[in-house]
Design an enzyme around this catalytic site. Structure first.
Site, PDB file in Angstrom:
ATOM      1  N   GLU A 140      33.854  47.765  73.829  1.00 16.80           N
ATOM      2  CA  GLU A 140      34.588  47.022  72.724  1.00 16.80           C
ATOM      3  C   GLU A 140      34.618  45.561  73.133  1.00 16.80           C
ATOM      4  O   GLU A 140      34.392  44.701  72.458  1.00 16.80           O
ATOM      5  CB  GLU A 140      36.099  47.452  72.453  1.00 16.80           C
ATOM      6  CG  GLU A 140      36.176  48.848  71.672  1.00 16.80           C
ATOM      7  CD  GLU A 140      37.570  49.503  71.667  1.00 16.80           C
ATOM      8  OE1 GLU A 140      37.488  50.589  71.170  1.00 16.80           O
ATOM      9  OE2 GLU A 140      38.157  49.020  72.310  1.00 16.80           O
TER      10      GLU A 140
ATOM     11  N   HIS B 255      23.259  52.210  56.679  1.00 12.81           N
ATOM     12  CA  HIS B 255      24.181  51.875  55.802  1.00 12.81           C
ATOM     13  C   HIS B 255      25.294  52.828  56.490  1.00 12.81           C
ATOM     14  O   HIS B 255      26.336  53.287  55.871  1.00 12.81           O
ATOM     15  CB  HIS B 255      24.322  52.104  54.406  1.00 12.81           C
ATOM     16  CG  HIS B 255      23.022  51.397  53.715  1.00 12.81           C
ATOM     17  ND1 HIS B 255      23.179  50.021  53.458  1.00 12.81           N
ATOM     18  CD2 HIS B 255      21.949  51.729  53.325  1.00 12.81           C
ATOM     19  CE1 HIS B 255      22.072  49.569  52.911  1.00 12.81           C
ATOM     20  NE2 HIS B 255      21.585  50.613  52.722  1.00 12.81           N
TER      21      HIS B 255
ATOM     22  N   LYS C 285      44.166  60.052  75.695  1.00 11.80           N
ATOM     23  CA  LYS C 285      43.032  59.075  74.998  1.00 11.80           C
ATOM     24  C   LYS C 285      42.109  58.786  75.988  1.00 11.80           C
ATOM     25  O   LYS C 285      42.058  58.500  77.331  1.00 11.80           O
ATOM     26  CB  LYS C 285      43.735  57.820  74.706  1.00 11.80           C
ATOM     27  CG  LYS C 285      44.729  57.959  73.498  1.00 11.80           C
ATOM     28  CD  LYS C 285      43.934  58.479  72.197  1.00 11.80           C
ATOM     29  CE  LYS C 285      42.942  57.581  71.802  1.00 11.80           C
ATOM     30  NZ  LYS C 285      43.698  56.100  71.405  1.00 11.80           N
TER      31      LYS C 285
ATOM     32  N   SER D 162      45.186  55.153  77.268  1.00 11.76           N
ATOM     33  CA  SER D 162      46.320  54.664  76.502  1.00 11.76           C
ATOM     34  C   SER D 162      47.587  54.561  77.449  1.00 11.76           C
ATOM     35  O   SER D 162      47.793  55.023  78.421  1.00 11.76           O
ATOM     36  CB  SER D 162      46.672  55.477  75.328  1.00 11.76           C
ATOM     37  OG  SER D 162      47.867  55.056  74.836  1.00 11.76           O
TER      38      SER D 162
END
Length: 492
Positions: free
Chosen positions: A289, A157, A282, A276
């Site tokens: 992804e 969880h 970043k 980025s």
């Protein structure tokens, strides 16, 4: 060139049904580039068989086979206009040979022809994805072997649950991908059956040899019922289901690595990250992804295919023209995503210090303490109650002596006696140590180093066996291609 230009009217439809505003909508010629080489192979095998059976004379067969060589050299882009690649190739052959070129279509239909072409091409795509899964499994196993003793937090969880190791975590994915490989290999066995010779659906009166064309094309056998052979597309559904299932496995792996990257547990290589456009500091796990998103593509393709197939009557229906593209699309997407995932795993750096520090967070060793009490004779449910009573008071950063004192207080409340009545302090402190807690769980498949060593051995054996199956499949296809080339060369 015949007096009738192939582009003026359909070699199949002639002037009737060959035009009209729906002509472009009916055509799959552009999309059929995927099966152009497959169509040529199927044509060659069929013509060789026709010549061997005396259905087409040797001279005509040789002329047709030579024309097919010319068509292949010119490429898909040079084909005349047509409803599909099958008609366009036949038109191109007739343009070179004359009317006798149309004998290539004797004793077959586009129904069994296209079914054979789809299977011929899809089996190669399935083997390519199998190869990609093997590379991913090797990356997972190799990385696991380097981190057998690297303790990390385990979650259920998304909450701290029990300490485990990086090796144990990664091998859980190797086991899952191994099943994905097995599903693809199983699907391959059912793809690799020849429908050729079934004709439209009711067979043919010509004395064809279906086993011979299957042999020349490298199929492992023929589909027995001619109606089933021409119309069946369950092999697409099975393959796409295996691809979608594997994509879901990849999505879970990608999600874990994205989350672990966020928490500083793993550093992905720059080759599998990006930055980025506005925030120069970043480092984003973009490739993973996208791997995660590919599951949506594959599941969508599966849903689209099954929806297309649902409720179709026997035998052939034009709906099937739009069916196989979903399997090919998923094979491309999932194969590429698998290769990216393998590269990301292979080049990632695991932050052993951060992982070890996080492994005990959230009192993750609590189950180990309950197990210790149960092994000392306390009923497990009572042991669970004692540890659960202490858990709200245990804080991250408490030293073992502090946690032991809190457990003692909880035991007094539940049992009316001190914890030391049942366990000694050294054993309790061992159970509270995340690394020692993980190492204590030595049941088969667990995170203890001996159990992980057995899992690594099993993974290596599985990888070797599946690699052998892949090699055998490809060798069989290569041998069939050589046989077909030899038979064609004899006749041209």
């Amino acid at each position: 060139m015949t007096s009738e230009e192939p582009g003026d009217s359909s070699v199949v439809r002639r002037d009737r049904f060959s035009g009209g505003p729906a002509r472009g909508f009916l055509s799959s010629l552009a999309a059929d580039e995927r099966i152009f080489e497959a169509d040529l192979a199927v044509d060659r095998a069929h013509v060789v068989m026709l010549a061997e059976r005396g259905i087409v004379d040797g001279e005509t067969a040789g002329a047709i086979l030579a024309a097919l060589d010319d068509v292949e050299a010119a490429g898909h882009g040079a084909l005349p206009d047509g409803e599909d690649v099958h008609e366009a190739v036949e038109s191109a052959v007739i343009a070179r040979v004359g009317p006798d070129g149309g004998r290539m279509h004797t004793a077959r239909s586009r129904n069994d022809e296209v079914a054979a072409c789809i299977r011929y091409r899809l089996r190669e795509d399935a083997l390519s994805v199998v190869e990609a899964t093997l590379a991913l499994r090797e990356a997972l196993a190799e990385t696991a072997a380097a981190h057998v003793e690297t303790t990390m937090p385990g979650y259920t969880h998304l909450q701290p649950a029990q300490p485990t190791t990086v090796a144990h975590h990664l091998l859980s994915y190797e086991a899952a991908v191994a099943r994905d490989t097995a599903r693809l290999l199983d699907a391959y066995g059912r793809i690799n059956r020849s429908p050729l010779g079934a004709a439209a659906f009711a067979g043919t009166p010509f004395d064809v040899d279906r086993e011979r064309t299957a042999e020349l094309l490298g199929f492992e056998g023929v589909l027995g019922n001619s109606m089933d052979a021409s119309s069946a597309r369950d092999f697409l559904a099975e393959t796409l289901s295996a691809l979608a299932t594997h994509a879901v496995t990849l999505s879970g792996l990608a999600e874990d690595l994205v989350v672990f990257s966020n928490r500083g547990y793993v550093d992905l290589s720059d080759d599998y990250s990006s930055t980025s456009s506005i925030m120069p500091q970043k480092k984003n796990p973009d490739t993973l992804e996208l791997v995660r998103a590919c599951a949506g593509d594959a599941v969508g393709d599966l849903a689209a295919l099954l929806t297309t197939l649902k409720g179709l009557p026997r035998a052939y229906n034009r709906d099937l023209q739009r069916a196989h593209r979903h399997a090919f699309d998923a094979a491309d997407v999932v194969g590429e995503a698998t290769a990216v995932a393998a590269g990301a795993v292979r080049t990632a750096t695991w932050n052993e210090g951060a992982l070890a520090a996080a492994a005990g967070e959230g009192f993750s060793t609590a189950t180990g303490v309950a197990d210790l009490l149960a092994m000392a004779g306390v009923p497990f449910r009572t042991a669970h109650e004692i540890v659960a009573a202490a858990a709200p008071d245990v804080e991250d950063g408490d030293d073992p002596a502090t946690v032991a004192a809190k457990l003692d207080a909880a035991a007094e409340g539940v049992l009316g006696e001190n914890l030391r009545t049942h366990v000694n302090r050294d054993d309790l402190e061992a159970a509270l140590d995340p690394a020692r807690s993980a190492e204590s769980r030595d049941s088969a498949g667990g995170p203890a180093s001996p159990a992980v060593a057995a899992q690594l051995d099993a993974a290596a054996d599985r990888i070797d066996a599946d690699a052998e199956a892949l090699t055998a499949g490809r060798d069989a296809l290569a041998a069939a291609a050589d046989r077909l080339e030899t038979e064609v060369d004899r006749r041209v």
